[in-house]
Scaffold this motif. Structure first.
Motif, short mmCIF file in Angstrom:
data_model
loop_
_atom_site.label_atom_id
_atom_site.label_comp_id
_atom_site.label_asym_id
_atom_site.label_seq_id
_atom_site.Cartn_x
_atom_site.Cartn_y
_atom_site.Cartn_z
N GLN A 1 -9.59 84.67 35.05
CA GLN A 1 -9.26 85.54 36.47
C GLN A 1 -10.52 86.16 37.15
OE1 GLN A 1 -7.89 88.95 33.55
NE2 GLN A 1 -7.73 89.74 35.79
N GLN B 1 3.12 89.31 28.84
CA GLN B 1 1.68 89.86 28.46
C GLN B 1 1.59 89.59 26.72
OE1 GLN B 1 1.72 94.01 29.33
NE2 GLN B 1 1.26 93.48 31.67
N VAL B 2 -0.08 89.69 26.40
CA VAL B 2 -0.52 89.29 25.22
C VAL B 2 -0.10 90.37 24.26
CG1 VAL B 2 -2.68 90.43 25.43
CG2 VAL B 2 -2.40 88.20 24.06
N LYS C 1 -0.50 98.34 21.99
CA LYS C 1 -1.38 99.02 23.01
C LYS C 1 -2.81 99.84 22.20
CE LYS C 1 0.34 98.12 26.96
NZ LYS C 1 0.09 97.11 27.89
N PRO D 1 -12.42 92.97 34.50
CA PRO D 1 -11.42 91.91 35.12
C PRO D 1 -10.58 92.54 36.33
CG PRO D 1 -11.30 92.22 32.86
CD PRO D 1 -12.26 93.15 33.08
N GLY E 1 -7.78 92.88 36.86
CA GLY E 1 -6.50 93.25 36.57
C GLY E 1 -5.15 92.08 36.45
N GLY F 1 -6.27 88.29 29.90
CA GLY F 1 -7.61 88.66 30.48
C GLY F 1 -8.33 90.12 30.24
N GLY F 2 -7.23 90.90 29.90
CA GLY F 2 -7.35 92.50 29.59
C GLY F 2 -8.58 92.60 28.62
N GLN F 3 -9.10 93.86 28.54
CA GLN F 3 -10.29 94.15 27.55
C GLN F 3 -9.66 95.02 26.27
OE1 GLN F 3 -12.34 96.34 30.52
NE2 GLN F 3 -14.04 95.25 30.16
N GLY F 4 -8.23 95.22 26.31
CA GLY F 4 -7.84 95.71 25.23
C GLY F 4 -8.62 96.93 24.67
N THR F 5 -9.15 97.75 25.33
CA THR F 5 -10.03 98.92 24.99
C THR F 5 -9.39 99.73 23.83
OG1 THR F 5 -9.65 99.89 26.89
CG2 THR F 5 -11.81 98.86 26.43
N ARG F 6 -7.92 99.87 24.17
CA ARG F 6 -7.57 101.00 23.51
C ARG F 6 -7.24 100.89 21.87
NH1 ARG F 6 -2.17 101.77 27.51
NH2 ARG F 6 -3.23 99.86 28.08
N VAL G 1 -0.89 86.39 30.46
CA VAL G 1 -1.85 87.08 31.03
C VAL G 1 -2.46 87.65 29.86
CG1 VAL G 1 -1.14 87.46 33.32
CG2 VAL G 1 -0.59 89.00 31.70
P1 UTP Z 1 -3.14 96.44 29.65
O1 UTP Z 1 -2.66 97.09 30.87
O2 UTP Z 1 -2.78 96.84 28.41
O3 UTP Z 1 -4.91 96.30 29.79
O4 UTP Z 1 -3.01 94.82 29.90
P2 UTP Z 1 -5.97 96.02 28.76
O5 UTP Z 1 -7.11 95.87 29.63
O6 UTP Z 1 -5.39 94.65 28.11
O7 UTP Z 1 -5.97 97.12 27.64
P3 UTP Z 1 -6.65 98.54 27.70
O8 UTP Z 1 -5.99 99.24 28.80
O9 UTP Z 1 -8.02 98.28 27.74
O10 UTP Z 1 -6.28 99.04 26.46
C1 UTP Z 1 -1.70 94.45 29.98
C2 UTP Z 1 -1.65 92.73 29.84
O11 UTP Z 1 -2.42 92.48 31.14
C3 UTP Z 1 -3.63 91.68 30.62
C4 UTP Z 1 -3.72 92.01 29.33
O12 UTP Z 1 -4.48 91.03 28.66
C5 UTP Z 1 -2.43 92.35 28.80
O13 UTP Z 1 -1.72 90.99 28.50
N1 UTP Z 1 -4.45 91.81 31.60
C6 UTP Z 1 -4.96 93.10 32.10
C7 UTP Z 1 -5.14 90.95 32.28
O14 UTP Z 1 -4.93 89.60 31.85
N2 UTP Z 1 -6.23 91.08 33.25
C8 UTP Z 1 -6.79 92.30 33.30
O15 UTP Z 1 -7.72 92.49 33.94
C9 UTP Z 1 -5.84 93.36 32.74
#
Ligand code: UTP
Length: 475
Positions: free
Chosen positions: A191, A246-247, A401, A215, A217, A111-116, A109
């Motif tokens: 997603q 997770q990535v 993170k 995204p 979640g 698709g997260g934004q990795g903002t932190r 997975v």
């Molecule tokens: P996180 O909970 O760390 O969220 O994702 P994030 O969006 O990547 O990072 P922040 O919170 O903005 O810093 C945990 C895992 O779930 C994936 C992320 O890519 C990571 O592998 N994920 C998270 C998704 O695939 N889709 C999402 O909508 C959210």
């Protein structure tokens, strides 16, 4: 043109009825392609769902999670007795068999934004190798490639991206020749997205002609696997088990035969790995039983008196921490989709860029928006049978993170190095360390050199390795 007019009036009626008419406030300034984009985004929204979420999470009072009487969940512990070691060995054999038969897919997975982390690009493109600088994507690709070589297996790899990082992630793989994996076995899909809303429940706009979408979640995987056709593709390939990771976790094994073996053996539909929590307030979810069903209660939802409760021996009563490594059956995901099972949405208060009334784009410094996300572990209570397998934290879990501090690039690289030191010790290879046991040289092992301790010891023996004296990249 007529059709634009038609959809405009239909969608205006809908947004009016939802009190969201402000999304049309720049309409008169938009050209045709921009109008089409706005209409198409509005059309793709499930307004009923959005309005229900706003009502439930923002306007109404969020009711509790129905988890007032949790009990700790049972789990298969790390082997301590001969018999347990034997069971783990059996599980490993069964897992390897399932991998060899092509019944297991790796699923990332991403698709997260990795903002932190604050990295400008998909997190998978972040360079993490302490010496090699290899990226997270390459690290996982090589672990999968090494698994395929070791077991003589084909492991298809599915990668979930989101609208904002899909293209660049695909291009990255293309440019790097899929890191040696057969390209037909690396499959991307996107997603779903959800609209971000302000504190009053009003939809935020990303530009005068587009909504601020985020995204939905990692739990969005359950819908997206089905909607994208990935699930059908798995079924066609004979895949029965989805190995979810997770990535950001640099220590995870995308394909872990022991975990797969226990999943198969126990007839579990969805399984998870756990590590013992470091402290009551560690920021990981807690595996709990509620009315006999397995749930993960997020650290923020766990009442402090429960989180802090201890057993007579001093250990935490709720000790099982979720590290976001799961296996679920292809059939289970199909059933969830057929049944129309809805994972609950959680609300998060985050920073989301938006355009103001003067059509200026603002990058907020403080959180300004509600994001709605699903979490994949919310599928656990729907499973007929579940299984939890303990892991040693130092071997399975170290997430990137943050840029600095806890769970950061620094801690992840430290943990990667510490793993190499353990492997060197197991192989009786002399390593220079300081008085704290920290290596005084930089070390890294490519997954193509060795996937785990057993593999490393074997390589060290074959190469008659006895000591390392300088920075060493085993590749
Ligand atoms: P996180 O909970 O760390 O969220 O994702 P994030 O969006 O990547 O990072 P922040 O919170 O903005 O810093 C945990 C895992 O779930 C994936 C992320 O890519 C990571 O592998 N994920 C998270 C998704 O695939 N889709 C999402 O909508 C959210």
């Amino acid at each position: 043109m007529a059709s634009i007019l038609e959809s405009e009036s239909r969608l205006r009626r809908i947004v009016d009825s939802q009190g969201q008419q402000h999304v049309f406030r720049f309409w008169d300034q938009l050209g045709t392609p921009q109008r089409e984009q706005l209409l198409s985004e509005l059309d793709s929204l499930d307004f009923e769902e959005v309005s229900r979420l706003i009502q439930q999470h923002i306007k109404g009072n969020e009711s509790g999670h129905g988890v007032s009487h949790p009990e700790p969940s049972p789990y298969i512990r790390l082997p301590q007795t001969e018999e347990e070691r034997h069971r783990h060995q059996e599980a490993w054999e069964q897992g390897v068999e399932a991998v060899r038969q092509g019944r297991v897919a790796a699923f990332l997975v991403a698709g997260g934004q990795g903002t932190r982390l604050g990295y400008d690009g998909p997190k998978g493109c972040f360079p993490i190798g302490p010496l090699s600088n290899k990226t997270l994507f390459q690290l996982f690709a090589e672990k999968i490639l090494a698994t395929c070589r070791r077991y003589g297996a084909v492991v298809p790899w599915y990668i979930m991206t989101s609208r904002d990082n899909d293209e660049i992630s695909r291009r990255f793989f293309e440019e790097h020749d899929y890191f040696g994996l057969p390209r037909e076995n690396v499959l991307f899909f996107r997603q779903g997205m959800m609209p971000a809303v302000d504190q009053d429940g009003l939809l935020l706009m990303d530009s005068p002609h587009s909504l601020a979408l985020t995204p939905d979640g990692h739990g969005g995987a359950i819908r997206a696997l089905k909607r994208s056709g990935a699930l059908d593709d798995m079924a066609r390939r004979g895949v029965a088990y989805i190995s979810h990771f997770q990535v950001d976790n640099v220590l995870v094994q995308p394909i872990d035969p022991v975990f797969i073996g226990f999943h198969v053996q126990t007839g579990s539909q969805m399984s998870s790995r756990m590590v013992k929590k470091r402290s009551p307030d560690e920021r990981v979810g807690n595996f709990c039983l509620v009315d006999g069903r397995l749930h993960v209660i997020e650290y923020s939802d766990m009442r402090p008196e429960l989180a802090e409760r201890r057993r007579p021996d001093g250990s935490l009563y709720f000790e099982a921490g979720n590290v976001a490594i799961h296996i679920y059956d292809v059939d289970f995901v199909s059933q969830l989709n057929q049944r129309g099972y809805e994972l609950p949405f959680h609300r998060a208060w985050k920073k989301v860029p938006f355009v103001n009334d003067l059509s200026h784009r603002i990058r907020p410094r403080q959180p300004n928006a509600n994001k709605f996300e699903m979490f994949v572990f919310d599928a656990l209570p729907a499973a007929r049978r579940t299984m939890i397998l303990e892991g040693a934290r130092e071997s399975i879990f170290s997430p990137v993170k943050n840029a600095r501090g806890e769970d950061s690039v620094e801690t992840a690289q430290h943990d990667m190095t510490a793993e190499v030191v353990r492997w060197l010790r197991a192989a009786a290879v002399k390593t220079p360390v300081d008085s704290n046991g920290e290596p005084t040289v930089k070390l890294e092992v490519s997954p193509l050199f060795a996937l785990d301790e057993t593999g490393f010891v074997e390589q060290a023996r074959q190469r008659s390795l006895t000591a390392v004296t300088a920075d060493t990249y085993f590749e």
